[in-house]
Design an enzyme around this catalytic site. Structure first.
Site, PDB file in Angstrom:
ATOM      1  CB  ALA A   1      90.973  41.762 -45.059  1.00 17.23           C
TER       2      ALA A   1
ATOM      3  CD  GLN B   1      88.352  49.597 -45.461  1.00 15.59           C
ATOM      4  OE1 GLN B   1      88.765  48.455 -45.607  1.00 15.59           O
ATOM      5  NE2 GLN B   1      89.087  50.558 -44.935  1.00 15.59           N
TER       6      GLN B   1
ATOM      7  CB  CYS C   1      94.312  47.839 -48.797  1.00 13.45           C
ATOM      8  SG  CYS C   1      94.795  46.124 -48.708  1.00 13.45           S
TER       9      CYS C   1
ATOM     10  CG  ASN D   1      96.008  52.829 -38.218  1.00 15.80           C
ATOM     11  OD1 ASN D   1      96.273  52.448 -39.360  1.00 15.80           O
ATOM     12  ND2 ASN D   1      95.906  51.987 -37.218  1.00 15.80           N
TER      13      ASN D   1
HETATM   14  C1  LIG Z   1      95.701  41.290 -41.382  1.00 14.49           C
HETATM   15  C2  LIG Z   1      95.439  42.744 -41.719  1.00 14.49           C
HETATM   16  C3  LIG Z   1      94.371  43.054 -42.567  1.00 14.49           C
HETATM   17  C4  LIG Z   1      94.123  44.395 -42.883  1.00 14.49           C
HETATM   18  N1  LIG Z   1      93.035  44.696 -43.659  1.00 14.49           N
HETATM   19  C5  LIG Z   1      92.725  45.986 -43.911  1.00 14.49           C
HETATM   20  C6  LIG Z   1      91.530  46.324 -44.615  1.00 14.49           C
HETATM   21  O1  LIG Z   1      90.754  45.468 -45.021  1.00 14.49           O
HETATM   22  N2  LIG Z   1      91.284  47.636 -44.828  1.00 14.49           N
HETATM   23  C7  LIG Z   1      92.137  48.630 -44.397  1.00 14.49           C
HETATM   24  O2  LIG Z   1      91.855  49.797 -44.621  1.00 14.49           O
HETATM   25  N3  LIG Z   1      93.251  48.328 -43.709  1.00 14.49           N
HETATM   26  C8  LIG Z   1      93.545  47.048 -43.450  1.00 14.49           C
HETATM   27  N4  LIG Z   1      94.644  46.744 -42.684  1.00 14.49           N
HETATM   28  C9  LIG Z   1      95.455  47.840 -42.131  1.00 14.49           C
HETATM   29  C10 LIG Z   1      94.986  48.200 -40.716  1.00 14.49           C
HETATM   30  O3  LIG Z   1      93.676  48.735 -40.749  1.00 14.49           O
HETATM   31  C11 LIG Z   1      95.934  49.231 -40.063  1.00 14.49           C
HETATM   32  O4  LIG Z   1      95.937  50.389 -40.842  1.00 14.49           O
HETATM   33  C12 LIG Z   1      97.356  48.708 -39.929  1.00 14.49           C
HETATM   34  O5  LIG Z   1      97.389  47.394 -39.426  1.00 14.49           O
HETATM   35  C13 LIG Z   1      98.209  49.626 -39.010  1.00 14.49           C
HETATM   36  O6  LIG Z   1      97.674  49.677 -37.716  1.00 14.49           O
HETATM   37  P1  LIG Z   1      98.303  48.810 -36.491  1.00 14.49           P
HETATM   38  O7  LIG Z   1      99.768  49.144 -36.421  1.00 14.49           O
HETATM   39  O8  LIG Z   1      97.531  49.293 -35.280  1.00 14.49           O
HETATM   40  O9  LIG Z   1      98.079  47.375 -36.809  1.00 14.49           O
HETATM   41  C14 LIG Z   1      94.939  45.427 -42.372  1.00 14.49           C
HETATM   42  C15 LIG Z   1      96.000  45.082 -41.534  1.00 14.49           C
HETATM   43  C16 LIG Z   1      96.258  43.764 -41.198  1.00 14.49           C
HETATM   44  C17 LIG Z   1      97.408  43.435 -40.280  1.00 14.49           C
END
Ligand SMILES: Cc1cc2nc3c(=O)[nH]c(=O)nc-3n(C[C@H](O)[C@H](O)[C@H](O)COP(=O)(O)O)c2cc1C
Length: 340
Positions: free
Chosen positions: A20, A72, A102, A202
């Site tokens: 987001a 989503q 989330c 992830n």
């Molecule tokens: C700024 C931000 C916004 C996020 N928004 C969502 C979202 O809208 N929906 C979701 O399922 N996960 C959201 N996430 C989680 C990410 O999809 C992901 O699961 C998480 O950052 C871990 O992956 P990474 O270590 O590669 O960043 C968000 C993460 C961040 C940092």
């Protein structure tokens, strides 16, 4: 390695995580250019009464985007979520993803997002309703559980499979962890062994070595990249090259040139300026500019700070573009002259 979601064969098993405030249409386009196998819209509330708000309007998928277009949705009421899925299909979504990952308090106080993992019965009801409501694939994104003592992702994964979910992505943290500590991949490995639908791992994937290790350890069908892509969307191409070519092959490590980066960064900026109205566009662009600049070269901290301050003070889109272009040209020229 091929990865399918319903009728869609993805061109890569490296997916862009929904984020987001980041994965808007201009950002998705840039990540798709560098080979992301799937991109997701930023999460959209399933409450259709919010459709008219500027935030939701900006987040809706547009039919001009390449297939498969994935939206989503977030919510708690099975019927409301089913209606939202139907609506999004009607405006061109090819895949519906349900957010149960989330951790945000704003979301969890309403028991949506990862809070739903505490209520497997409700999860089942939501998934059944949404899958039955649409004729397109439905996917699910979860965490490993509510907290360390309640890691119930396997239970939720089995429910997801029974309900007809087409792909499951798992962030290797609990809700309580939010983004602290480290992601763990043992839970994801166990889920992969236990169920047959495609599994996406992830969390904390920061380089090709991480990607290689996590794929091997979990045997997942793909990986989802989130924070690592900020300011360097070309990581999709770089990690893919490293995974698909042997170490002695020059293609294994073929970094993207500064000139290409400049073109892409400016294209991204134009995209942001086109997608949002002027004032909002300039604000949204600032965070991407900040990430891009800090990733481009090894900066002297003070110099980076003063350049950031200067460009962040600009309030007009065209001036922001000109300033960034000027900075990038100077960076490239200096880098070139340093290598002569
Ligand atoms: C700024 C931000 C916004 C996020 N928004 C969502 C979202 O809208 N929906 C979701 O399922 N996960 C959201 N996430 C989680 C990410 O999809 C992901 O699961 C998480 O950052 C871990 O992956 P990474 O270590 O590669 O960043 C968000 C993460 C961040 C940092």
């Amino acid at each position: 390695m091929s990865l399918n979601i319903g009728p869609y064969k993805l061109r890569s098993h490296l997916l862009l995580a929904p984020m987001a405030g980041i994965t808007d249409k201009p950002y998705r386009e840039i990540c798709q250019y560098f080979g992301a196998g799937l991109t997701y819209s930023e999460m959209i509330s399933s409450d259709l009464s919010l459709l008219k708000t500027r935030k939701t309007q900006n987040r809706l998928l547009q039919s001009s985007e390449p297939e498969p277009r994935t939206v989503q949705i977030l919510g708690t009421d099975p019927r409301v979520m089913a209606e939202s899925a139907q609506f999004n299909q009607s405006i061109g979504a090819n895949i519906i993803d349900i957010n149960m990952g989330c951790p945000a308090k704003k979301v969890c106080s309403k028991a949506a997002g990862s809070a739903l993992m505490k209520e497997p019965k409700l999860v089942k009801e939501i998934l059944n309703h949404v899958v039955k409501a649409v004729s397109i694939p439905v996917t699910l994104k979860i965490r490993t559980g509510w907290e360390t003592k309640h890691r119930n992702a396997l239970e939720i994964a089995k429910i997801a499979e029974d309900c007809g979910i087409s792909l499951l992505s798992i962030h290797g943290r609990t809700r309580k962890q939010a983004y602290t500590g480290f992601a763990e991949f043992e839970t994801i490995r166990q889920i992969k062994q236990a169920i047959d639908i495609p599994i996406i791992a992830n969390g904390d994937i920061y380089c090709a070595e991480d990607a290689k290790f996590i794929l091997k350890y979990t045997q997942a069908d793909g990986l989802m990249l989130g924070r690592i892509t900020r300011g360097q969307p070309w990581v999709f191409e770089e990690i893919s090259n490293a995974l698909n070519h042997q170490k002695n092959d020059p293609k294994h490590k073929s970094p993207i040139s500064l000139e290409t980066k400049k073109i892409i960064i400016l294209k991204h900026l134009r995209g942001i300026h086109k997608h949002y109205e002027d004032k909002q566009a300039v604000c949204i662009a600032r965070k991407h500019i900040g990430w891009y600049l800090s990733n481009l070269i090894n900066w002297d901290e003070n110099l980076l700070k003063s350049i950031r301050t200067e460009i962040f003070s600009i309030t007009v889109a065209e001036k922001q573009y000109q300033k960034l272009e000027e900075i990038l040209i100077i960076l490239i020229t200096k880098r070139l002259s340093a290598t002569l």
